[in-house]
Design a protein around this motif. Structure first.
Motif, mmCIF file in Angstrom:
data_model
loop_
_atom_site.group_PDB
_atom_site.id
_atom_site.type_symbol
_atom_site.label_atom_id
_atom_site.label_comp_id
_atom_site.label_asym_id
_atom_site.label_seq_id
_atom_site.Cartn_x
_atom_site.Cartn_y
_atom_site.Cartn_z
ATOM 1 N N MET A 12 0.825 -1.205 0.000
ATOM 2 C CA MET A 12 0.000 0.000 0.000
ATOM 3 C C MET A 12 0.868 1.268 0.000
ATOM 4 S SD MET A 12 -2.751 1.437 2.749
ATOM 5 C CE MET A 12 -1.401 2.146 3.683
ATOM 6 N N ILE A 13 1.972 1.238 0.760
ATOM 7 C CA ILE A 13 2.857 2.400 0.797
ATOM 8 C C ILE A 13 3.473 2.657 -0.576
ATOM 9 C CG2 ILE A 13 4.990 3.299 1.794
ATOM 10 C CD1 ILE A 13 4.283 1.768 4.351
ATOM 11 N N ILE A 14 3.971 1.578 -1.214
ATOM 12 C CA ILE A 14 4.584 1.740 -2.541
ATOM 13 C C ILE A 14 3.546 2.161 -3.569
ATOM 14 C CG2 ILE A 14 5.866 0.572 -4.366
ATOM 15 C CD1 ILE A 14 7.004 -1.283 -2.239
ATOM 16 N N GLN A 15 2.343 1.551 -3.499
ATOM 17 C CA GLN A 15 1.295 1.890 -4.457
ATOM 18 C C GLN A 15 0.842 3.339 -4.289
ATOM 19 O OE1 GLN A 15 -0.066 -0.433 -6.918
ATOM 20 N NE2 GLN A 15 -0.519 1.611 -7.638
ATOM 21 N N SER A 16 0.804 3.820 -3.065
ATOM 22 C CA SER A 16 0.442 5.225 -2.828
ATOM 23 C C SER A 16 1.479 6.157 -3.451
ATOM 24 C CB SER A 16 0.332 5.490 -1.331
ATOM 25 O OG SER A 16 -0.642 4.654 -0.739
ATOM 26 N N ALA A 17 2.763 5.788 -3.330
ATOM 27 C CA ALA A 17 3.812 6.608 -3.934
ATOM 28 C C ALA A 17 3.693 6.636 -5.455
ATOM 29 C CB ALA A 17 5.186 6.077 -3.517
ATOM 30 N N LEU A 18 3.404 5.495 -6.062
ATOM 31 C CA LEU A 18 3.255 5.441 -7.520
ATOM 32 C C LEU A 18 2.033 6.236 -7.982
ATOM 33 C CD1 LEU A 18 4.107 1.674 -8.100
ATOM 34 C CD2 LEU A 18 5.450 3.627 -8.868
ATOM 35 N N LEU A 19 0.946 6.140 -7.227
ATOM 36 C CA LEU A 19 -0.247 6.907 -7.574
ATOM 37 C C LEU A 19 0.015 8.403 -7.460
ATOM 38 C CD1 LEU A 19 -3.265 6.764 -8.327
ATOM 39 C CD2 LEU A 19 -3.777 6.666 -5.888
ATOM 40 N N THR A 25 2.619 14.139 -12.080
ATOM 41 C CA THR A 25 3.028 14.286 -13.477
ATOM 42 C C THR A 25 1.925 14.894 -14.324
ATOM 43 O OG1 THR A 25 4.465 12.360 -13.244
ATOM 44 C CG2 THR A 25 3.896 13.024 -15.473
ATOM 45 N N ILE A 26 0.691 14.468 -14.092
ATOM 46 C CA ILE A 26 -0.434 15.020 -14.843
ATOM 47 C C ILE A 26 -0.617 16.501 -14.533
ATOM 48 C CG2 ILE A 26 -2.947 14.918 -15.088
ATOM 49 C CD1 ILE A 26 -2.736 11.900 -14.786
ATOM 50 N N VAL A 27 -0.429 16.873 -13.267
ATOM 51 C CA VAL A 27 -0.521 18.293 -12.896
ATOM 52 C C VAL A 27 0.557 19.107 -13.611
ATOM 53 C CG1 VAL A 27 -0.264 19.912 -10.982
ATOM 54 C CG2 VAL A 27 -1.638 17.862 -10.689
ATOM 55 N N CYS A 28 1.778 18.563 -13.689
ATOM 56 C CA CYS A 28 2.862 19.270 -14.385
ATOM 57 C C CYS A 28 2.564 19.418 -15.875
ATOM 58 C CB CYS A 28 4.181 18.522 -14.182
ATOM 59 S SG CYS A 28 4.837 18.592 -12.503
ATOM 60 N N LEU A 29 2.034 18.379 -16.484
ATOM 61 C CA LEU A 29 1.687 18.459 -17.910
ATOM 62 C C LEU A 29 0.566 19.459 -18.154
ATOM 63 C CD1 LEU A 29 1.827 14.651 -18.805
ATOM 64 C CD2 LEU A 29 3.444 16.409 -19.508
ATOM 65 N N THR A 30 -0.389 19.518 -17.241
ATOM 66 C CA THR A 30 -1.465 20.504 -17.369
ATOM 67 C C THR A 30 -0.932 21.924 -17.213
ATOM 68 O OG1 THR A 30 -3.008 18.879 -16.445
ATOM 69 C CG2 THR A 30 -3.732 21.159 -16.490
ATOM 70 N N ASP A 31 0.037 22.113 -16.324
ATOM 71 C CA ASP A 31 0.656 23.432 -16.172
ATOM 72 C C ASP A 31 1.390 23.850 -17.441
ATOM 73 O OD1 ASP A 31 -0.300 23.652 -13.617
ATOM 74 O OD2 ASP A 31 1.563 23.001 -12.644
ATOM 75 N N LEU A 32 2.066 22.893 -18.092
ATOM 76 C CA LEU A 32 2.731 23.223 -19.357
ATOM 77 C C LEU A 32 1.708 23.588 -20.426
ATOM 78 C CD1 LEU A 32 5.370 23.298 -21.040
ATOM 79 C CD2 LEU A 32 4.896 20.916 -21.644
ATOM 80 N N LYS A 107 0.291 12.976 -21.872
ATOM 81 C CA LYS A 107 -0.930 13.002 -21.082
ATOM 82 C C LYS A 107 -1.727 11.715 -21.262
ATOM 83 C CE LYS A 107 -3.402 16.565 -20.368
ATOM 84 N NZ LYS A 107 -4.299 17.731 -20.491
ATOM 85 N N LYS A 108 -1.753 11.183 -22.469
ATOM 86 C CA LYS A 108 -2.508 9.954 -22.721
ATOM 87 C C LYS A 108 -1.916 8.783 -21.936
ATOM 88 C CE LYS A 108 -3.824 6.784 -26.421
ATOM 89 N NZ LYS A 108 -3.758 6.503 -27.893
ATOM 90 N N GLN A 109 -0.606 8.595 -22.014
ATOM 91 C CA GLN A 109 -0.004 7.461 -21.312
ATOM 92 C C GLN A 109 -0.025 7.654 -19.801
ATOM 93 O OE1 GLN A 109 3.772 7.482 -23.292
ATOM 94 N NE2 GLN A 109 4.823 8.621 -21.664
ATOM 95 N N ARG A 110 0.036 8.894 -19.354
ATOM 96 C CA ARG A 110 -0.041 9.124 -17.918
ATOM 97 C C ARG A 110 -1.450 8.897 -17.379
ATOM 98 N NH1 ARG A 110 4.299 8.297 -14.961
ATOM 99 N NH2 ARG A 110 6.125 8.944 -16.155
ATOM 100 N N PHE A 111 -2.461 9.208 -18.158
ATOM 101 C CA PHE A 111 -3.828 8.907 -17.732
ATOM 102 C C PHE A 111 -4.068 7.396 -17.701
ATOM 103 C CE2 PHE A 111 -5.117 13.372 -18.617
ATOM 104 C CZ PHE A 111 -5.783 13.606 -17.424
ATOM 105 N N ILE A 112 -3.464 6.673 -18.629
ATOM 106 C CA ILE A 112 -3.561 5.212 -18.603
ATOM 107 C C ILE A 112 -2.906 4.657 -17.344
ATOM 108 C CG2 ILE A 112 -2.780 3.094 -19.748
ATOM 109 C CD1 ILE A 112 -3.067 4.556 -22.420
ATOM 110 N N LEU A 113 -1.715 5.166 -17.027
ATOM 111 C CA LEU A 113 -1.022 4.721 -15.814
ATOM 112 C C LEU A 113 -1.786 5.129 -14.559
ATOM 113 C CD1 LEU A 113 2.663 5.556 -16.811
ATOM 114 C CD2 LEU A 113 1.690 3.282 -16.475
ATOM 115 N N LEU A 114 -2.394 6.318 -14.576
ATOM 116 C CA LEU A 114 -3.164 6.763 -13.416
ATOM 117 C C LEU A 114 -4.358 5.847 -13.164
ATOM 118 C CD1 LEU A 114 -3.648 8.912 -11.209
ATOM 119 C CD2 LEU A 114 -5.023 10.162 -12.891
ATOM 120 N N GLY A 115 -5.083 5.488 -14.242
ATOM 121 C CA GLY A 115 -6.214 4.572 -14.077
ATOM 122 C C GLY A 115 -5.780 3.212 -13.561
#
Length: 201
Positions: A12-19, A25-32, A107-115
């Motif tokens: 759970m700790i590792i999964q929380s870090a990955l999430l 990353t998505i926030v950074c891409l949205t800022d760009l 953004k597409k691949q990061r949304f896939i990873l986020l899901g």
């Protein structure tokens, strides 16, 4: 605490870090995309933790597979293979000179990873709660907990018993009588020594 409970807690700790990594990353891409950040800063922020992300994903996959959780471990292994494919094709990194053109793909691949990470996070939390409840509420789980916690308690009990036995040896009657005899002999010697000194004088 049973070994399976430790495994799911670490997962759970590792999964929380990955999430959290993917959400950041998505926030950074949205800022760009909204011109709140320049490509140089974006590249520095995103490329810094690429290797850490791969290590964390490999760690959670290996942890679950080695602990016998085959289904969850296999899902994480598939996600690890996807990350390795992106890493070898240089799609996990952001090129400073080509950041805007890479933005839709990133953004597409990061949304896939986020899901995927969000789904696996729900699975990990569910299994953690299930394992904790089974450990606390079932006789088998309580027996396993007693076995894992009784070993250090037994060692402490043995140490306490040895210390108590060593201390009780000083309270034995023969020890008290020996001390009294030594004290009497010392007093007699002192009186005899003073008598000899007076006679010599």
């Amino acid at each position: 605490m049973t070994p399976q409970l430790v495994v799911w807690l670490a997962a759970m700790i590792i999964q929380s870090a990955l999430l959290g990594r993917n959400m950041y990353t998505i926030v950074c891409l949205t800022d760009l995309e909204n011109d709140f950040i320049n490509p140089f800063d974006l590249s520095a922020k995103m490329n810094r933790f690429v290797v850490h992300e791969l290590v964390a994903q490999g760690s959670i996959a290996g942890l679950l597979l080695l602990s016998g959780n085959w289904l969850a471990g296999a899902c994480h292994a598939v996600l690890l293979a996807y990350l390795l494919q992106l890493y070898t094709s240089r799609k996990l990194h952001v090129d400073t000179t080509d950041a805007f053109r890479q933005l839709p793909q990133q953004k597409k691949q990061r949304f896939i990873l986020l899901g995927a990470h969000l789904l696996l996070f729900i699975v990990v939390v569910y299994r953690l709660i299930e394992t904790a409840l089974l450990t606390l509420l079932t006789p088998e789980g309580r027996a396993m907990t007693k076995v894992t916690t009784s070993r250090p308690l037994k060692a402490a009990a043995k140490h306490f018993a040895a210390t108590t036995a060593a201390q009780s040896a000083y309270n034995e009657p023969w020890f008290d009588s020996s001390c009294s005899a030594l004290s009497s002999a010392a007093a007699t010697y002192a009186v005899h020594d003073r008598s000899c000194k007076h006679a010599a004088a």
